[in-house]
Design a protein around this motif. Structure first.
Motif, PDB file in Angstrom:
ATOM      1  N   ASN A   5       0.831  -1.198   0.000  1.00 14.84           N
ATOM      2  CA  ASN A   5       0.000   0.000   0.000  1.00 14.84           C
ATOM      3  C   ASN A   5       0.869   1.253   0.000  1.00 14.84           C
ATOM      4  O   ASN A   5       0.623   2.196  -0.755  1.00 14.84           O
ATOM      5  CB  ASN A   5      -0.938  -0.002   1.207  1.00 14.84           C
ATOM      6  CG  ASN A   5      -2.007   1.056   1.101  1.00 14.84           C
ATOM      7  OD1 ASN A   5      -2.859   0.987   0.224  1.00 14.84           O
ATOM      8  ND2 ASN A   5      -1.958   2.031   1.981  1.00 14.84           N
ATOM      9  N   ASN A   6       1.905   1.251   0.824  1.00  9.85           N
ATOM     10  CA  ASN A   6       2.815   2.396   0.882  1.00  9.85           C
ATOM     11  C   ASN A   6       3.546   2.610  -0.438  1.00  9.85           C
ATOM     12  O   ASN A   6       3.919   3.733  -0.769  1.00  9.85           O
ATOM     13  CB  ASN A   6       3.819   2.226   2.018  1.00  9.85           C
ATOM     14  CG  ASN A   6       3.165   2.318   3.377  1.00  9.85           C
ATOM     15  OD1 ASN A   6       2.047   2.816   3.519  1.00  9.85           O
ATOM     16  ND2 ASN A   6       3.847   1.812   4.396  1.00  9.85           N
ATOM     17  N   ALA A   7       3.733   1.522  -1.189  1.00 13.54           N
ATOM     18  CA  ALA A   7       4.413   1.612  -2.483  1.00 13.54           C
ATOM     19  C   ALA A   7       3.464   2.027  -3.608  1.00 13.54           C
ATOM     20  O   ALA A   7       3.889   2.205  -4.742  1.00 13.54           O
ATOM     21  CB  ALA A   7       5.070   0.282  -2.829  1.00 13.54           C
ATOM     22  N   GLY A   8       2.163   2.146  -3.293  1.00 10.77           N
ATOM     23  CA  GLY A   8       1.215   2.620  -4.298  1.00 10.77           C
ATOM     24  C   GLY A   8       0.258   1.576  -4.843  1.00 10.77           C
ATOM     25  O   GLY A   8      -0.572   1.886  -5.694  1.00 10.77           O
ATOM     26  N   VAL A   9       0.359   0.340  -4.379  1.00  9.96           N
ATOM     27  CA  VAL A   9      -0.577  -0.693  -4.831  1.00  9.96           C
ATOM     28  C   VAL A   9      -1.970  -0.320  -4.346  1.00  9.96           C
ATOM     29  O   VAL A   9      -2.150   0.114  -3.214  1.00  9.96           O
ATOM     30  CB  VAL A   9      -0.157  -2.082  -4.295  1.00  9.96           C
ATOM     31  CG1 VAL A   9      -1.211  -3.130  -4.600  1.00  9.96           C
ATOM     32  CG2 VAL A   9       1.192  -2.486  -4.874  1.00  9.96           C
ATOM     33  N   ARG A  10      -2.969  -0.500  -5.213  1.00 10.51           N
ATOM     34  CA  ARG A  10      -4.335  -0.123  -4.854  1.00 10.51           C
ATOM     35  C   ARG A  10      -5.360  -1.194  -5.190  1.00 10.51           C
ATOM     36  O   ARG A  10      -6.559  -0.941  -5.213  1.00 10.51           O
ATOM     37  CB  ARG A  10      -4.728   1.191  -5.538  1.00 10.51           C
ATOM     38  CG  ARG A  10      -3.929   2.388  -5.049  1.00 10.51           C
ATOM     39  CD  ARG A  10      -4.178   2.637  -3.562  1.00 10.51           C
ATOM     40  NE  ARG A  10      -3.422   3.750  -3.040  1.00 10.51           N
ATOM     41  CZ  ARG A  10      -2.301   3.651  -2.330  1.00 10.51           C
ATOM     42  NH1 ARG A  10      -1.782   2.469  -2.064  1.00 10.51           N
ATOM     43  NH2 ARG A  10      -1.692   4.720  -1.881  1.00 10.51           N
ATOM     44  N   GLY A  11      -4.896  -2.416  -5.442  1.00  9.45           N
ATOM     45  CA  GLY A  11      -5.846  -3.480  -5.731  1.00  9.45           C
ATOM     46  C   GLY A  11      -5.168  -4.829  -5.841  1.00  9.45           C
ATOM     47  O   GLY A  11      -3.943  -4.926  -5.887  1.00  9.45           O
ATOM     48  N   ILE A  12      -6.015  -5.860  -5.852  1.00  4.87           N
ATOM     49  CA  ILE A  12      -5.535  -7.217  -6.070  1.00  4.87           C
ATOM     50  C   ILE A  12      -6.369  -7.856  -7.173  1.00  4.87           C
ATOM     51  O   ILE A  12      -7.497  -7.443  -7.431  1.00  4.87           O
ATOM     52  CB  ILE A  12      -5.600  -8.091  -4.797  1.00  4.87           C
ATOM     53  CG1 ILE A  12      -7.033  -8.184  -4.266  1.00  4.87           C
ATOM     54  CG2 ILE A  12      -4.637  -7.585  -3.745  1.00  4.87           C
ATOM     55  CD1 ILE A  12      -7.200  -9.184  -3.134  1.00  4.87           C
ATOM     56  N   ARG A  13      -5.791  -8.859  -7.805  1.00  4.50           N
ATOM     57  CA  ARG A  13      -6.493  -9.594  -8.854  1.00  4.50           C
ATOM     58  C   ARG A  13      -6.661 -11.030  -8.397  1.00  4.50           C
ATOM     59  O   ARG A  13      -5.703 -11.677  -7.976  1.00  4.50           O
ATOM     60  CB  ARG A  13      -5.706  -9.568 -10.156  1.00  4.50           C
ATOM     61  CG  ARG A  13      -6.426 -10.285 -11.291  1.00  4.50           C
ATOM     62  CD  ARG A  13      -5.652 -10.090 -12.586  1.00  4.50           C
ATOM     63  NE  ARG A  13      -6.466 -10.415 -13.734  1.00  4.50           N
ATOM     64  CZ  ARG A  13      -6.278 -11.482 -14.494  1.00  4.50           C
ATOM     65  NH1 ARG A  13      -5.321 -12.342 -14.210  1.00  4.50           N
ATOM     66  NH2 ARG A  13      -7.037 -11.691 -15.545  1.00  4.50           N
ATOM     67  N   LEU A  14      -7.887 -11.518  -8.504  1.00  9.75           N
ATOM     68  CA  LEU A  14      -8.180 -12.910  -8.189  1.00  9.75           C
ATOM     69  C   LEU A  14      -8.476 -13.634  -9.486  1.00  9.75           C
ATOM     70  O   LEU A  14      -9.400 -13.265 -10.208  1.00  9.75           O
ATOM     71  CB  LEU A  14      -9.388 -13.008  -7.254  1.00  9.75           C
ATOM     72  CG  LEU A  14      -9.307 -12.231  -5.945  1.00  9.75           C
ATOM     73  CD1 LEU A  14     -10.606 -12.378  -5.172  1.00  9.75           C
ATOM     74  CD2 LEU A  14      -8.123 -12.688  -5.121  1.00  9.75           C
ATOM     75  N   ASN A  15      -7.703 -14.653  -9.790  1.00  2.00           N
ATOM     76  CA  ASN A  15      -7.942 -15.449 -10.989  1.00  2.00           C
ATOM     77  C   ASN A  15      -8.798 -16.638 -10.584  1.00  2.00           C
ATOM     78  O   ASN A  15      -8.295 -17.631 -10.079  1.00  2.00           O
ATOM     79  CB  ASN A  15      -6.627 -15.907 -11.610  1.00  2.00           C
ATOM     80  CG  ASN A  15      -6.838 -16.582 -12.940  1.00  2.00           C
ATOM     81  OD1 ASN A  15      -7.961 -16.862 -13.339  1.00  2.00           O
ATOM     82  ND2 ASN A  15      -5.757 -16.851 -13.636  1.00  2.00           N
TER      83      ASN A  15
END
Length: 98
Positions: A5-15
């Motif tokens: 989150n601190n690095a800028g990630v704003r989501g996850i992907r579920l396959n």
């Protein structure tokens, strides 16, 4: 997750695109719980017919949800709008849940 989150990630992907297999509802909810405090987007890749099972989970997720490729309709089965899951996908769009 905090460092992501601190690095800028704003989501996850579920396959979850497993045609013919049941949707792993517990995995979807568990993934949402992991990122709920960050307010991330849940990006889900599922088969169109799985949206029938997935749609009731969306309110439980409690985060923004995106479904990849309109549920990846099976072109061999004809137009996507005539396949199971399409109506549920459209309902989610109409209600602003996607």
């Amino acid at each position: 997750m905090r460092s992501c989150n601190n690095a800028g990630v704003r989501g996850i992907r579920l396959n979850m695109c497993t045609r013919g297999n049941p949707l792993n509802k517990a995995a979807v909810i568990a993934a949402a719980e992991c990122v709920r405090s960050f307010g991330w987007v849940i990006n889900v890749y599922i088969a169109l017919e799985q949206i029938v099972e997935f749609a009731p989970l969306v309110p439980q997720i409690g985060l923004p949800v995106a479904i990849n490729h309109i549920g990846a309709p099976d072109q061999a089965r004809g137009p996507g709008r005539l396949q199971p899951g399409y109506a549920e996908f459209m309902d989610l769009l109409r209600t602003g849940q996607l």
